[in-house]
Design an enzyme around this catalytic site. Sequence first.
Site, PDB file in Angstrom:
ATOM      1  N   THR A  96      34.980  52.351  25.207  1.00 25.78           N
ATOM      2  CA  THR A  96      36.332  52.177  24.680  1.00 25.78           C
ATOM      3  C   THR A  96      37.049  53.512  24.554  1.00 25.78           C
ATOM      4  O   THR A  96      38.240  53.614  24.855  1.00 25.78           O
ATOM      5  CB  THR A  96      36.282  51.520  23.281  1.00 25.78           C
ATOM      6  N   PHE A 103      34.807  47.794  31.801  1.00 20.20           N
ATOM      7  CA  PHE A 103      35.697  46.632  31.642  1.00 20.20           C
ATOM      8  C   PHE A 103      36.785  46.857  30.598  1.00 20.20           C
ATOM      9  O   PHE A 103      37.803  46.162  30.592  1.00 20.20           O
ATOM     10  CB  PHE A 103      34.876  45.375  31.313  1.00 20.20           C
ATOM     11  N   LYS A 104      36.580  47.847  29.724  1.00 13.82           N
ATOM     12  CA  LYS A 104      37.576  48.119  28.695  1.00 13.82           C
ATOM     13  C   LYS A 104      38.954  48.415  29.284  1.00 13.82           C
ATOM     14  O   LYS A 104      39.969  48.230  28.623  1.00 13.82           O
ATOM     15  CB  LYS A 104      37.153  49.312  27.841  1.00 13.82           C
ATOM     16  N   ASP A 105      38.985  48.904  30.542  1.00 11.78           N
ATOM     17  CA  ASP A 105      40.270  49.221  31.167  1.00 11.78           C
ATOM     18  C   ASP A 105      41.183  47.993  31.284  1.00 11.78           C
ATOM     19  O   ASP A 105      42.402  48.128  31.215  1.00 11.78           O
ATOM     20  CB  ASP A 105      40.055  49.767  32.588  1.00 11.78           C
ATOM     21  N   LEU A 128      42.716  47.992  27.975  1.00  4.22           N
ATOM     22  CA  LEU A 128      43.313  49.239  27.476  1.00  4.22           C
ATOM     23  C   LEU A 128      44.343  49.850  28.419  1.00  4.22           C
ATOM     24  O   LEU A 128      45.053  50.766  28.042  1.00  4.22           O
ATOM     25  CB  LEU A 128      42.219  50.234  27.120  1.00  4.22           C
TER      26      LEU A 128
END
Length: 496
Positions: free
Chosen positions: A146, A111-113, A116
Site C-alpha cells: 500500500t 494490486f493496490k494500484d 490507489l
Amino acid sequence: MTTTYHSTRGASPAVPSKQAILEGIAADGGLYVSDQLGEAKLDLATVCSQDYHANARLVLGTLLPDYTPDEIAQSVSAAYGPRFDTPLVTPVTRVGSDWLLELFHGPTSAFKDVALQMLPQLMARAQRSRAAGERVMIVTATSGDTGKAALDGFADVAGTGVTVFYPAGKVSDIQRLQMVTQRGGNVAVCGIRGNFDDAQTEVKRIFADEALRTRLAGRSVVLSSANSINVGRLAPQVTYYFDAYAQLVRAGALAQGDEVDFCVPTGNFGDVLAGYYAKRMGLPVGRLIVASNSNNVLTDFITTGTYDRERDFVKTISPSMDILVSSNLERLLYYLSDGDCDYVAHLMVRLAERGSYTVSDEVIARLQETFSCGFATDAQTREAIRYTWEGSHVLIDPHTAVAKHVLDDRHHSGRQHVCLATASPFKFSSDVLAALGEPTDGLGDFQCMDRLAALTGLTPPAQLSGLRDLPELHQDVCDRDQMGAFVEAACARVFS
Ligand SMILES: *Cc1c(COP(=O)(O)O)cnc(C)c1O
C-alpha cells in the site's frame, strides 16, 4: 441522493460518499458503510458487453452516487490509462484448469494500484466540493505494498500530502526500496519499530486525536486515510470482480449467469470484501475463499466464529498479508448482522480490550454460506510456486501462491475458479527464486531478479529493475509513540 454513508459503529453522522472518502474513517472509529449496498443490481448483460473503463464507471457510479457521471468518467480515464501496462487493466489468464485474475499491471506491480491510482482522482473531485484552500494529508500504514502505491498515486497531487509508515525490517528489500526512493515534494516515508498492526493501530489513534485535529485545522489541513478502510479504495476493487466475469464469458469459459468462485489472498480483508460487494450487487459468485498465510486468524474465525488476535505474529514470505487485525472485517460484520451498529461496536470494543470476540451462531452461519477459508505455511507457499511453474509454466508471487495452495489443497467445486494474483513475482524475486529450488545464498535482491528473469525467460517490470539505480531519499525510523509528531512535522514541511 446525498447522505448515503454512515459509520459501522453508529455514533457519527451520515455523510455523502465524497465526504466519507475525504475522511477515510468515521470519527467514532468505525468504517463507512452504505445501507444501499445491493439495492441496485448491475445488469449482467451490460457488464459482459463492455470494457474495463465502462465497467469501472458503472460500479463507481453505483457505489458513489453523489459523484456526477462526468466526475466518474474523468476519474476512470485518468486512473486507468497508460500507467497500466495493458488496456485490459486486470487481465484474466489461464493457470492449469483454473484462472488467474492478474491485478499487478499498474505502476507499482501490486494490486493496490487498482484502487490507489483511483483514490487521488476521487479525493481531488471531492475536495472541490469543499472549502477552498483546505489541504489533505494522507496518512497510511503499510504492510508493504500500500505504501508505494499510495506514494505513487498521490505524489505531487496539488493540495495533498502523503505520509507512509512501514514496519522497518518486515517488508521485502524491493518493497522498502520502492518507498524510500519515492520522489515528490509532498511525500514523507518513515519506518517504525514494530509490526504492521502496531502501525495501523497508531494511525487509527492519530485519526481520533482531537487535539491534533484542532491544531491541523488551524493550518487548514485535514487528515485522511489511503488504507483499505477508505471506501474510495474499496469501491474501485469491486470493478475487477465484475470485469473478470465479463472476460470469462467472452472467453466462452462461462455462460452468462453461471456462478464462479474467487480465491483471494487476504490480509486486511479489503480485496475479498470487494468480492462480497460484487456478489451483493448481483454478480453470480459461488464461494469467496479467504486464503491466509500462517497469520491465520481469519481461517480460525471463519471456521469457529471466534476472532482471536492474541497469538504470535509470524513473519512470512507473503509480508503484505502479515496482519492479525483485518480491519475491513468490521464492514462484513455490519452487513451480516443486518446493520446492527451496537453489536458491531460491542465486538470492536471486545477486540480492543480483550484481544478477541465471538460472533453469534446466526452471524457465523451467514458467513459460512458465502465464505470458505484455508491457509498456507511458507513451505506450502514455496511448493505452490514451484509446481505452478513446473506444471503450468506460470510464475506466481508468494501472495498469489498462498491462494493457489488453498484452492488446490481443499477446494473443489463444479464451478470455474479464479485465483486473484496480487503482485508481480519479481517484487519478491529472492523468495520466488528459492522456491524454484535455485540457490540464493549471498545474492542480493537484484541479482535474484536477474537470475529469475534468465531462468524463466520473463522480463521484470521496468519500475522494479530500475530501482537499483535510484538514490534512497527517506531514512527516518521512529517508535510507535513518535508517529503523531512525525505526521505533524510532515504537514508543516509539505504545506509550508
Ligand atoms: C495488500 C495485499 C494483499 C492483501 O489484501 P487485503 O485487501 O489487505 O486483504 C495480498 N497480496 C498483496 C500482494 C498485497 O499487496
